[in-house]
Structures are given as C-alpha cells and as structure tokens.
Write a protein that holds these residues in place. Structure first.
Motif, PDB file in Angstrom:
ATOM      1  N   GLU A 136       0.819  -1.223   0.000  1.00  0.00           N
ATOM      2  CA  GLU A 136       0.000   0.000   0.000  1.00  0.00           C
ATOM      3  C   GLU A 136       0.849   1.268   0.000  1.00  0.00           C
ATOM      4  O   GLU A 136       0.484   2.278  -0.587  1.00  0.00           O
ATOM      5  N   ALA A 137       2.011   1.236   0.627  1.00  0.00           N
ATOM      6  CA  ALA A 137       2.893   2.407   0.654  1.00  0.00           C
ATOM      7  C   ALA A 137       3.459   2.735  -0.724  1.00  0.00           C
ATOM      8  O   ALA A 137       3.796   3.883  -1.008  1.00  0.00           O
ATOM      9  N   ASP A 138       3.566   1.736  -1.600  1.00  0.00           N
ATOM     10  CA  ASP A 138       4.096   1.924  -2.950  1.00  0.00           C
ATOM     11  C   ASP A 138       3.006   2.082  -4.000  1.00  0.00           C
ATOM     12  O   ASP A 138       3.302   2.348  -5.157  1.00  0.00           O
ATOM     13  N   ALA A 139       1.775   1.897  -3.599  1.00  0.00           N
ATOM     14  CA  ALA A 139       0.658   1.904  -4.553  1.00  0.00           C
ATOM     15  C   ALA A 139       0.292   3.331  -4.974  1.00  0.00           C
ATOM     16  O   ALA A 139       0.443   4.272  -4.195  1.00  0.00           O
ATOM     17  N   PRO A 140      -0.216   3.479  -6.188  1.00  0.00           N
ATOM     18  CA  PRO A 140      -0.704   4.792  -6.609  1.00  0.00           C
ATOM     19  C   PRO A 140      -2.004   5.123  -5.879  1.00  0.00           C
ATOM     20  O   PRO A 140      -2.682   4.221  -5.373  1.00  0.00           O
ATOM     21  N   ASN A 141      -2.354   6.400  -5.840  1.00  0.00           N
ATOM     22  CA  ASN A 141      -3.608   6.820  -5.213  1.00  0.00           C
ATOM     23  C   ASN A 141      -4.623   7.169  -6.284  1.00  0.00           C
ATOM     24  O   ASN A 141      -4.279   7.686  -7.354  1.00  0.00           O
ATOM     25  N   CYS A 142      -5.887   6.949  -5.969  1.00  0.00           N
ATOM     26  CA  CYS A 142      -6.982   7.272  -6.878  1.00  0.00           C
ATOM     27  C   CYS A 142      -7.028   8.788  -7.095  1.00  0.00           C
ATOM     28  O   CYS A 142      -6.950   9.560  -6.140  1.00  0.00           O
ATOM     29  N   ALA A 143      -7.170   9.202  -8.348  1.00  0.00           N
ATOM     30  CA  ALA A 143      -7.213  10.624  -8.696  1.00  0.00           C
ATOM     31  C   ALA A 143      -8.489  11.304  -8.206  1.00  0.00           C
ATOM     32  O   ALA A 143      -8.556  12.530  -8.149  1.00  0.00           O
ATOM     33  N   VAL A 144      -9.493  10.538  -7.813  1.00  0.00           N
ATOM     34  CA  VAL A 144     -10.764  11.105  -7.354  1.00  0.00           C
ATOM     35  C   VAL A 144     -10.885  11.038  -5.831  1.00  0.00           C
ATOM     36  O   VAL A 144     -11.039  12.052  -5.169  1.00  0.00           O
ATOM     37  N   CYS A 145     -10.807   9.847  -5.259  1.00  0.00           N
ATOM     38  CA  CYS A 145     -11.047   9.689  -3.819  1.00  0.00           C
ATOM     39  C   CYS A 145      -9.766   9.603  -2.999  1.00  0.00           C
ATOM     40  O   CYS A 145      -9.821   9.553  -1.780  1.00  0.00           O
ATOM     41  N   ASP A 146      -8.605   9.547  -3.640  1.00  0.00           N
ATOM     42  CA  ASP A 146      -7.290   9.525  -3.020  1.00  0.00           C
ATOM     43  C   ASP A 146      -6.986   8.242  -2.249  1.00  0.00           C
ATOM     44  O   ASP A 146      -6.006   8.169  -1.518  1.00  0.00           O
ATOM     45  N   ALA A 147      -7.782   7.203  -2.429  1.00  0.00           N
ATOM     46  CA  ALA A 147      -7.513   5.919  -1.772  1.00  0.00           C
ATOM     47  C   ALA A 147      -6.310   5.250  -2.426  1.00  0.00           C
ATOM     48  O   ALA A 147      -6.123   5.339  -3.638  1.00  0.00           O
ATOM     49  N   ALA A 148      -5.489   4.589  -1.627  1.00  0.00           N
ATOM     50  CA  ALA A 148      -4.379   3.810  -2.179  1.00  0.00           C
ATOM     51  C   ALA A 148      -4.952   2.627  -2.951  1.00  0.00           C
ATOM     52  O   ALA A 148      -5.901   1.980  -2.503  1.00  0.00           O
ATOM     53  N   ILE A 149      -4.386   2.370  -4.118  1.00  0.00           N
ATOM     54  CA  ILE A 149      -4.889   1.294  -4.970  1.00  0.00           C
ATOM     55  C   ILE A 149      -3.880   0.155  -4.947  1.00  0.00           C
ATOM     56  O   ILE A 149      -2.984   0.074  -5.779  1.00  0.00           O
ATOM     57  N   ALA A 150      -4.025  -0.722  -3.977  1.00  0.00           N
ATOM     58  CA  ALA A 150      -3.110  -1.848  -3.825  1.00  0.00           C
ATOM     59  C   ALA A 150      -3.883  -3.146  -3.981  1.00  0.00           C
ATOM     60  O   ALA A 150      -4.864  -3.371  -3.287  1.00  0.00           O
ATOM     61  N   ASN A 151      -3.435  -3.957  -4.909  1.00  0.00           N
ATOM     62  CA  ASN A 151      -3.993  -5.297  -5.102  1.00  0.00           C
ATOM     63  C   ASN A 151      -5.482  -5.290  -5.439  1.00  0.00           C
ATOM     64  O   ASN A 151      -6.231  -6.146  -4.980  1.00  0.00           O
ATOM     65  N   GLU A 152      -5.915  -4.320  -6.225  1.00  0.00           N
ATOM     66  CA  GLU A 152      -7.318  -4.202  -6.618  1.00  0.00           C
ATOM     67  C   GLU A 152      -7.484  -4.541  -8.094  1.00  0.00           C
ATOM     68  O   GLU A 152      -6.865  -3.910  -8.947  1.00  0.00           O
ATOM     69  N   VAL A 153      -8.315  -5.503  -8.400  1.00  0.00           N
ATOM     70  CA  VAL A 153      -8.547  -5.851  -9.803  1.00  0.00           C
ATOM     71  C   VAL A 153      -9.415  -4.796 -10.499  1.00  0.00           C
ATOM     72  O   VAL A 153      -9.511  -4.788 -11.717  1.00  0.00           O
ATOM     73  N   THR A 154     -10.018  -3.898  -9.735  1.00  0.00           N
ATOM     74  CA  THR A 154     -10.853  -2.839 -10.307  1.00  0.00           C
ATOM     75  C   THR A 154     -10.047  -1.608 -10.709  1.00  0.00           C
ATOM     76  O   THR A 154     -10.601  -0.638 -11.229  1.00  0.00           O
ATOM     77  N   HIS A 155      -8.733  -1.622 -10.489  1.00  0.00           N
ATOM     78  CA  HIS A 155      -7.831  -0.511 -10.793  1.00  0.00           C
ATOM     79  C   HIS A 155      -7.913  -0.142 -12.276  1.00  0.00           C
ATOM     80  O   HIS A 155      -7.838  -0.997 -13.140  1.00  0.00           O
ATOM     81  N   ARG A 156      -8.068   1.140 -12.558  1.00  0.00           N
ATOM     82  CA  ARG A 156      -8.092   1.664 -13.926  1.00  0.00           C
ATOM     83  C   ARG A 156      -7.037   2.745 -14.048  1.00  0.00           C
ATOM     84  O   ARG A 156      -6.789   3.489 -13.100  1.00  0.00           O
ATOM     85  N   VAL A 157      -6.415   2.857 -15.208  1.00  0.00           N
ATOM     86  CA  VAL A 157      -5.394   3.864 -15.470  1.00  0.00           C
ATOM     87  C   VAL A 157      -5.653   4.468 -16.839  1.00  0.00           C
ATOM     88  O   VAL A 157      -5.971   3.754 -17.786  1.00  0.00           O
ATOM     89  N   ILE A 158      -5.530   5.788 -16.927  1.00  0.00           N
ATOM     90  CA  ILE A 158      -5.532   6.424 -18.240  1.00  0.00           C
ATOM     91  C   ILE A 158      -4.215   7.177 -18.380  1.00  0.00           C
ATOM     92  O   ILE A 158      -3.618   7.609 -17.393  1.00  0.00           O
TER      93      ILE A 158
END
Length: 61
Positions: free
Chosen positions: A14-36
C-alpha cells in the motif's frame, strides 16, 4: 512509483501503490484498478482510479 503498465493488483504494498485521482484511496492489489494516460507538454501523464465509478467522476483536472 510502480510501473503503470504492471499488474497493480498483484502483491503491491500500500505504501508503494498509486492513489486514486478522485477519492485519493491507495490502490493496492485491486482488480478494479483503472489507469488512463495522455501526453501533455511533451511528457506522459497518468491518472489512476480505484474503480469505474471514480473513473467516471474524474473531470481531467
């Protein structure tokens, strides 16, 4: 920073994971992760989202 082309949903701390551009949640190990990605001022920009709902809410700023 984690390579944006890697499998983010696999063994990312989680410390190395990117954060969501909307809600700022750390995105670690989530299959729902989206990137543009886009090019701005001759450099590649990325925005990460924790799910499709946050992606739909993003206004690009």
């Amino acid at each position: 920073m984690v390579d944006p082309t890697s499998d983010h949903h696999e063994d990312i701390d989680e410390a190395d994971a990117p954060n969501c551009a909307v809600c700022d949640a750390a995105i670690a190990n989530e299959v729902t992760h989206r990137v543009i990605t886009w090019v701005e001022d001759n450099s590649v920009q990325t925005a990460h989202f924790c799910d499709d709902d946050c992606r739909a809410e993003w206004d690009g700023e």
